[in-house]
Write a protein that holds these residues in place. Sequence first.
Motif, PDB file in Angstrom:
ATOM      1  N   ARG A  60      11.179   8.003   1.920  1.00  0.00           N
ATOM      2  CA  ARG A  60       9.827   8.487   2.177  1.00  0.00           C
ATOM      3  C   ARG A  60       9.432   8.276   3.636  1.00  0.00           C
ATOM      4  O   ARG A  60       8.247   8.206   3.969  1.00  0.00           O
ATOM      5  CB  ARG A  60       8.830   7.804   1.250  1.00  0.00           C
ATOM      6  N   LEU A  91       6.752   1.433   5.404  1.00  0.00           N
ATOM      7  CA  LEU A  91       5.676   0.526   5.829  1.00  0.00           C
ATOM      8  C   LEU A  91       4.680   0.328   4.694  1.00  0.00           C
ATOM      9  O   LEU A  91       4.230  -0.780   4.420  1.00  0.00           O
ATOM     10  CB  LEU A  91       4.948   1.100   7.050  1.00  0.00           C
ATOM     11  N   ARG A  92       4.383   1.430   4.007  1.00  0.00           N
ATOM     12  CA  ARG A  92       3.427   1.351   2.917  1.00  0.00           C
ATOM     13  C   ARG A  92       3.930   0.450   1.800  1.00  0.00           C
ATOM     14  O   ARG A  92       3.189  -0.366   1.285  1.00  0.00           O
ATOM     15  CB  ARG A  92       3.158   2.736   2.365  1.00  0.00           C
ATOM     16  N   SER A  93       5.210   0.627   1.434  1.00  0.00           N
ATOM     17  CA  SER A  93       5.681  -0.201   0.325  1.00  0.00           C
ATOM     18  C   SER A  93       5.771  -1.659   0.756  1.00  0.00           C
ATOM     19  O   SER A  93       5.563  -2.554  -0.046  1.00  0.00           O
ATOM     20  CB  SER A  93       7.016   0.317  -0.223  1.00  0.00           C
ATOM     21  N   THR A 122       2.287  12.365   5.530  1.00  0.00           N
ATOM     22  CA  THR A 122       1.372  11.335   6.006  1.00  0.00           C
ATOM     23  C   THR A 122       0.833  11.766   7.364  1.00  0.00           C
ATOM     24  O   THR A 122       1.491  12.509   8.098  1.00  0.00           O
ATOM     25  CB  THR A 122       2.065   9.970   6.180  1.00  0.00           C
ATOM     26  N   MET A 174       6.799   5.722   7.420  1.00  0.00           N
ATOM     27  CA  MET A 174       5.469   5.434   6.863  1.00  0.00           C
ATOM     28  C   MET A 174       5.573   4.972   5.414  1.00  0.00           C
ATOM     29  O   MET A 174       4.880   4.045   4.997  1.00  0.00           O
ATOM     30  CB  MET A 174       4.586   6.694   6.932  1.00  0.00           C
ATOM     31  N   GLY A 175       6.447   5.630   4.648  1.00  0.00           N
ATOM     32  CA  GLY A 175       6.641   5.243   3.255  1.00  0.00           C
ATOM     33  C   GLY A 175       7.130   3.812   3.143  1.00  0.00           C
ATOM     34  O   GLY A 175       6.650   3.036   2.315  1.00  0.00           O
ATOM     35  N   GLY A 197       3.572  -2.977   2.776  1.00  0.00           N
ATOM     36  CA  GLY A 197       2.171  -3.379   2.677  1.00  0.00           C
ATOM     37  C   GLY A 197       1.800  -3.683   1.239  1.00  0.00           C
ATOM     38  O   GLY A 197       1.180  -4.697   0.944  1.00  0.00           O
ATOM     39  N   VAL A 198       2.246  -2.807   0.329  1.00  0.00           N
ATOM     40  CA  VAL A 198       1.950  -3.014  -1.086  1.00  0.00           C
ATOM     41  C   VAL A 198       2.591  -4.315  -1.570  1.00  0.00           C
ATOM     42  O   VAL A 198       1.968  -5.112  -2.261  1.00  0.00           O
ATOM     43  CB  VAL A 198       2.459  -1.806  -1.916  1.00  0.00           C
TER      44      VAL A 198
END
Lengths: 290, 319
Positions: B302, B308-310, B256, B305-306, B312-313
């Motif tokens: 992950r 945070l992304r999940s 990322t 960042m991983g 967010g999802v």
Amino acid sequence: MTAEVVLSSLANGIMLGGLYALVALGLTLIFGVMKVINFAHGSLMMLAMYATFWLATTAGLDPYLSLLLTLPAAFAFGYAIQRAVIAPVLRAPEHNQLLMTLGLALFLDNLALVVFTADPRTLLVAYSQTTVPLGPVRLNLPRLLAFGGALLISGLLWLFLKTTDLGRALRASSEERDGAALCGIPVGRVHAMAFGIGTACVAAAGGMAVPFFYVSPEVGNTFVITAFVVVVLGGLGSFPGALVGGLLVGVVESLGGLIFHGSLAQIGIFALFVAVLLVRPAGLLGARHA
Amino acid sequence: MPRTAAWLALLAAAAMVPLVIRSEYVIGTLTLMYFFAFVGQGWNILGGYAGQFSFGHALFFGIGAYTSSLCFLKLGLTPWVGMWLGAAVAVGVGLVTGHLSFRYGLRGAYFALVMLAFAEIFRVAATNWDFVGGSFGILVPLQGHAPRLFQFGDKRYFYYVILAMLLALTWAVARLERSRLGYQMIAIRENEAAADALGINPYRVKLAAMALSAAVTALGGAFYAQYFSYIDPAIGFGPANSIEILLRPIIGGAGTLWGPLLGALLLGLLGEGTRGLVKSYAGLHLMLYGVILMGAVVFLPRGVMGALRSLGVGAAERA
């Protein structure tokens, strides 16, 4: 350079190679069963060396006698580590398994640095300088004992893997994890045992090296990088490969030391490593796990 | 564009720091944080985007540090030029190691190990070669305040240099991420066989990633040598350095854009938070890194960042 110098260097290389082989056996057993490259292998060796050193200096226990204590302890430690640290990532991507053992190595090495400080320590035993004549050369007794011990332990391990039920379960889990589980083999426990046995192997190598090798928090790394070379040379997961590779690397290093002085001899080992990885990544004897 | 405005504000704040805060200690800490984000991003190009885990990036770091220092010491060449020479040498070495590794299809643990071995070869060679200072290493001769020689009387200049380097690199990697090469790298990481079947040449793409990664890491190494005016074989090529380089992008999130920066920030804060303890026991910070690494593998496979992304999802799905 006389023939005697070369011969005694050759003998030293073979004796050291036996020790490398034992370190590599532990590594290759763990890899064979779990497909995990254990970067913390050297750290486990270092811990065993400290244990041996302290048993000798505080309790006056002979380094070879203290194997009776350190080996079961190492097995239990390895078993517990597998359960706590390795089992959770067994089905994770390969790089996360590597990072896990790397993290473990960082932790253990620096734990030793905090507790024992960076000072290298050496243990002198009464027979540290004793030599045994063999033909034209004289062999250093502790090195000879370590070599004999390494061969003995390797032989016992071989018998264990070939003839006992547990050994068969271990080999079955290494060949086909899910199939073994379906046949009723408790694969989780077998994995932990493999890690325990691998740890005991490297602990034995460490303990037997103490009478002629310094102990420091990073001492395991010098051995284990060599052990990586050995297992890749012999084929990751291959038992005879680790033995042959260990002896070969020991001899190359020892004879290389005659030609190149100091740590430059190590370059030969790494060059050998790179060459083998590139030409035969499955190793000289291994063929399965390329 | 509130997003752009936020980034500009953050950037302005970073640029203002040395003007507002006089503490050399704070400036030094931030400089190192940017520096680790920089070399971490270098590792991230190959290890994160292209998915080729290297355990030997100290190889390129050391080459950058040694080349720029040696050019200055032996030829009087300014490190501003020497750092690019270092990057060029690193690219050359990277192409050779990459060719050997990728040509023979080494991946995963084998690739990680062979990179470790290459770095070790350079470490042992540098230790035994008196021309490059042997085990003692190289002390860069100090010339006082000499901006043309990459030497500054005031550490704040270094702060701006590494900030500019990091900014340029972040911009470049953001471009890379959206480029043809970037997509090809990600495709190879996710499924090399499928990428190959779609007409991507994995060998060439991995070599390109290796070259870029090597160049960036070498530039970071050159900065390090100038900042501390010193480099030795263990600091340059040692396995511990390889670990330092890969730790931050992995904690932050490999592959990322913001992972290496986030990782550098988190580990930097952690390092400062535990400084009192760490000072009294050598090795304690690496012990902590070990625990963090193990924890990250289990809880943040992950990276931050991983996670945070999940998050967010998950939030988007609930909404």
